[in-house]
Motif scaffolding. Structure first.
Motif, PDB file in Angstrom:
ATOM      1  N   ALA A  83      -6.246 -11.866 -10.889  1.00  0.00           N
ATOM      2  CA  ALA A  83      -7.567 -10.847 -10.502  1.00  0.00           C
ATOM      3  C   ALA A  83      -7.263 -10.188  -9.129  1.00  0.00           C
ATOM      4  N   PHE A  84      -6.863 -11.061  -8.307  1.00  0.00           N
ATOM      5  CA  PHE A  84      -6.752 -10.677  -6.903  1.00  0.00           C
ATOM      6  C   PHE A  84      -5.399  -9.807  -6.739  1.00  0.00           C
ATOM      7  N   ALA A  85      -4.413 -10.083  -7.543  1.00  0.00           N
ATOM      8  CA  ALA A  85      -3.205  -9.214  -7.451  1.00  0.00           C
ATOM      9  C   ALA A  85      -3.605  -7.898  -8.079  1.00  0.00           C
ATOM     10  N   HIS A  86      -4.444  -7.926  -9.077  1.00  0.00           N
ATOM     11  CA  HIS A  86      -4.480  -6.647  -9.862  1.00  0.00           C
ATOM     12  C   HIS A  86      -5.463  -5.702  -8.597  1.00  0.00           C
ATOM     13  N   LEU A  87      -6.201  -6.471  -7.914  1.00  0.00           N
ATOM     14  CA  LEU A  87      -7.297  -5.587  -6.825  1.00  0.00           C
ATOM     15  C   LEU A  87      -6.075  -5.210  -5.857  1.00  0.00           C
ATOM     16  N   LYS A  88      -5.315  -5.753  -5.399  1.00  0.00           N
ATOM     17  CA  LYS A  88      -4.072  -5.294  -4.371  1.00  0.00           C
ATOM     18  C   LYS A  88      -3.375  -3.905  -4.857  1.00  0.00           C
ATOM     19  N   ALA A  89      -3.064  -4.269  -6.203  1.00  0.00           N
ATOM     20  CA  ALA A  89      -1.920  -3.158  -6.798  1.00  0.00           C
ATOM     21  C   ALA A  89      -2.744  -2.016  -6.836  1.00  0.00           C
ATOM     22  N   GLU A  90      -4.337  -2.052  -7.299  1.00  0.00           N
ATOM     23  CA  GLU A  90      -5.167  -0.627  -7.230  1.00  0.00           C
ATOM     24  C   GLU A  90      -5.409  -0.045  -5.927  1.00  0.00           C
ATOM     25  N   ARG A  92      -3.187  -0.607  -3.292  1.00  0.00           N
ATOM     26  CA  ARG A  92      -1.826  -0.369  -2.569  1.00  0.00           C
ATOM     27  C   ARG A  92      -1.724   1.158  -2.169  1.00  0.00           C
ATOM     28  N   PRO A  93      -1.787   2.168  -3.010  1.00  0.00           N
ATOM     29  CA  PRO A  93      -1.452   3.538  -2.412  1.00  0.00           C
ATOM     30  C   PRO A  93      -2.410   3.971  -1.372  1.00  0.00           C
ATOM     31  N   LEU A  94      -3.709   3.638  -1.251  1.00  0.00           N
ATOM     32  CA  LEU A  94      -4.687   3.841  -0.404  1.00  0.00           C
ATOM     33  C   LEU A  94      -4.383   3.174   0.894  1.00  0.00           C
ATOM     34  N   VAL A  95      -3.682   2.059   0.755  1.00  0.00           N
ATOM     35  CA  VAL A  95      -3.345   1.001   2.046  1.00  0.00           C
ATOM     36  C   VAL A  95      -2.240   1.676   2.722  1.00  0.00           C
ATOM     37  N   ARG A  96      -1.143   1.995   1.815  1.00  0.00           N
ATOM     38  CA  ARG A  96       0.023   2.313   2.272  1.00  0.00           C
ATOM     39  C   ARG A  96      -0.191   3.739   3.164  1.00  0.00           C
ATOM     40  N   PHE A  97      -0.891   4.605   2.621  1.00  0.00           N
ATOM     41  CA  PHE A  97      -0.961   5.893   3.232  1.00  0.00           C
ATOM     42  C   PHE A  97      -2.126   6.404   4.064  1.00  0.00           C
ATOM     43  N   GLY A  98      -3.141   5.241   3.861  1.00  0.00           N
ATOM     44  CA  GLY A  98      -4.464   5.669   4.575  1.00  0.00           C
ATOM     45  C   GLY A  98      -4.238   5.072   5.963  1.00  0.00           C
ATOM     46  N   GLU A  99      -5.484   5.501   6.847  1.00  0.00           N
ATOM     47  CA  GLU A  99      -5.536   5.105   8.152  1.00  0.00           C
ATOM     48  C   GLU A  99      -6.035   3.745   8.386  1.00  0.00           C
ATOM     49  N   GLN A 103      -5.941  -6.160   5.207  1.00  0.00           N
ATOM     50  CA  GLN A 103      -5.292  -7.381   5.195  1.00  0.00           C
ATOM     51  C   GLN A 103      -5.725  -8.310   4.200  1.00  0.00           C
ATOM     52  N   TYR A 104      -5.083  -9.035   3.215  1.00  0.00           N
ATOM     53  CA  TYR A 104      -5.520  -9.942   2.363  1.00  0.00           C
ATOM     54  C   TYR A 104      -5.251 -11.347   2.457  1.00  0.00           C
ATOM     55  N   ALA A 121     -16.190  -7.011 -11.947  1.00  0.00           N
ATOM     56  CA  ALA A 121     -17.178  -6.620 -10.901  1.00  0.00           C
ATOM     57  C   ALA A 121     -16.649  -7.108  -9.314  1.00  0.00           C
ATOM     58  N   ALA A 122     -15.859  -7.984  -9.162  1.00  0.00           N
ATOM     59  CA  ALA A 122     -15.398  -8.454  -7.892  1.00  0.00           C
ATOM     60  C   ALA A 122     -14.622  -7.607  -7.495  1.00  0.00           C
ATOM     61  N   ARG A 123     -13.741  -6.800  -8.199  1.00  0.00           N
ATOM     62  CA  ARG A 123     -12.675  -5.883  -7.765  1.00  0.00           C
ATOM     63  C   ARG A 123     -13.556  -4.557  -7.428  1.00  0.00           C
ATOM     64  N   ALA A 124     -14.608  -4.209  -8.267  1.00  0.00           N
ATOM     65  CA  ALA A 124     -15.534  -3.167  -7.939  1.00  0.00           C
ATOM     66  C   ALA A 124     -16.052  -3.210  -6.621  1.00  0.00           C
ATOM     67  N   ILE A 125     -16.473  -4.422  -6.240  1.00  0.00           N
ATOM     68  CA  ILE A 125     -17.302  -4.728  -5.161  1.00  0.00           C
ATOM     69  C   ILE A 125     -16.239  -4.310  -3.990  1.00  0.00           C
ATOM     70  N   VAL A 126     -15.080  -4.992  -3.984  1.00  0.00           N
ATOM     71  CA  VAL A 126     -14.231  -4.947  -2.843  1.00  0.00           C
ATOM     72  C   VAL A 126     -13.759  -3.238  -2.666  1.00  0.00           C
ATOM     73  N   ARG A 127     -13.422  -2.635  -3.978  1.00  0.00           N
ATOM     74  CA  ARG A 127     -13.069  -1.257  -3.782  1.00  0.00           C
ATOM     75  C   ARG A 127     -14.253  -0.448  -3.085  1.00  0.00           C
ATOM     76  N   ASN A 128     -15.231  -0.642  -3.490  1.00  0.00           N
ATOM     77  CA  ASN A 128     -16.448   0.003  -2.877  1.00  0.00           C
ATOM     78  C   ASN A 128     -16.710  -0.077  -1.461  1.00  0.00           C
ATOM     79  N   ALA A 129     -16.349  -1.445  -1.065  1.00  0.00           N
ATOM     80  CA  ALA A 129     -16.310  -1.936   0.261  1.00  0.00           C
ATOM     81  C   ALA A 129     -15.382  -0.854   1.168  1.00  0.00           C
ATOM     82  N   VAL A 130     -13.828  -1.172   0.603  1.00  0.00           N
ATOM     83  CA  VAL A 130     -12.953  -0.728   1.302  1.00  0.00           C
ATOM     84  C   VAL A 130     -13.306   0.828   1.478  1.00  0.00           C
ATOM     85  N   LEU A 131     -13.736   1.721   0.175  1.00  0.00           N
ATOM     86  CA  LEU A 131     -13.978   3.000   0.389  1.00  0.00           C
ATOM     87  C   LEU A 131     -15.247   3.345   1.321  1.00  0.00           C
TER      88      LEU A 131
END
Length: 274
Positions: A83-90, A92-99, A103-104, A121-131
């Motif tokens: 589940a955590f690896a899936h989150l990192k894959a989602e 990845r593009p934002l982390v690679r090219f964003g400002e 860190q995981y 839900a956990a992935r959605a929480i982290v996505r919302n937090a990062v955004l």
């Protein structure tokens, strides 16, 4: 129970699942769009490379969209590592090219498997937090950590921003609503000049789905009023003005309604009400 009542309940379950799927797709689209913007704004890529990278990211997003229906029929459990690896894959593009430097800290490999709803839900929480952190443009670095104590999924999200976030910020509202819907607990600790630390604990064994909202006798009159406004698509400030209460009080009622309904967000509440 009559056949009409059974059909009505089935309709409500369908609408709740439909609203949840829409919320999940919205989260994924938001990450994809932010990633595309980060790629096109990147000073590390020339025009040709940026265009090709954006095409690749958009293509991958389309493939994921077309296969999303199949994902709903996959295993009901996910290992915490997968589940955590899936989150990192989602992300990845934002982390690679964003400002924003994300860190995981990986969860332990022997952590208990997560129910599918909890993992999503956990992935959605982290996505919302990062955004939310990226949109605020205050932090340069964020650390995401998952752990499991056997009963709860434990998540930590820490940034190095100005330390001005608090639990009542609108930027954190999607996270608060998701956590409340899962009967979880969330703490927000900010220190001016040092950043914000968000701690979340989500139980792995979810409570059974409660009765439909219109049949829930335990709703107070104020809660029913808030619910009716939500069903019409009103925002917290609009509900507060209409009812003569503060926006913070509205948020309190919305959190209670989410817990009672077993809904994850306002869209699901509105769907259940309808």
């Amino acid at each position: 129970m009559t056949s009409a009542s059974t059909a009505s309940r089935s309709d409500r379950v369908w609408m709740s699942d439909h609203a949840r799927a829409l919320a999940e797709q919205t989260d994924r689209h938001a990450v994809t769009l932010e990633s595309l913007l980060a790629i096109l704004r990147s000073t590390r890529l020339d025009d040709r490379a940026a265009r090709q990278t954006a095409i690749d990211v958009a293509g991958s997003a389309l493939v994921a969209l077309r296969s999303s229906e199949d994902e709903r029929h996959q295993e009901l459990l996910e290992s915490v590592v997968d589940a955590f690896a899936h989150l990192k894959a989602e992300l990845r593009p934002l982390v690679r090219f964003g400002e924003l430097d994300v860190q995981y800290i990986d969860p332990p490999v022997n952590g208990r498997a997560l129910p599918g709803d909890v993992a999503q839900a956990a992935r959605a929480i982290v996505r919302n937090a990062v955004l939310a952190i990226a949109d605020g443009a205050q932090a340069r670095r964020v650390r995401v950590q998952w752990d499991c104590d056997g009963l709860h999924l434990l998540m930590g999200i820490r940034d190095d921003g100005r330390g001005e976030l608090h639990a009542h910020d609108d930027a954190l509202r999607p996270i608060v609503e998701n956590v409340a819907a899962l009967d979880g607990e969330m703490t927000v600790s900010s220190t001016l000049g040092w950043g914000t630390d968000i701690g979340i604990a989500i139980p792995l064994d979810l409570a059974p789905v409660p009765s439909p909202l219109e049949d829930a006798a335990e709703l107070t009159e104020r809660e029913r009023d808030v619910l009716r406004h939500l069903a019409l698509g009103a925002r917290n400030a609009e509900i507060a003005r209409a009812m003569g209460i503060s926006p913070h009080t509205v948020k309190f009622y919305v959190s209670k309604l989410l817990r009672k309904a077993g809904a994850r967000n306002r869209a699901e509440l509105a769907a259940l009400m309808r």
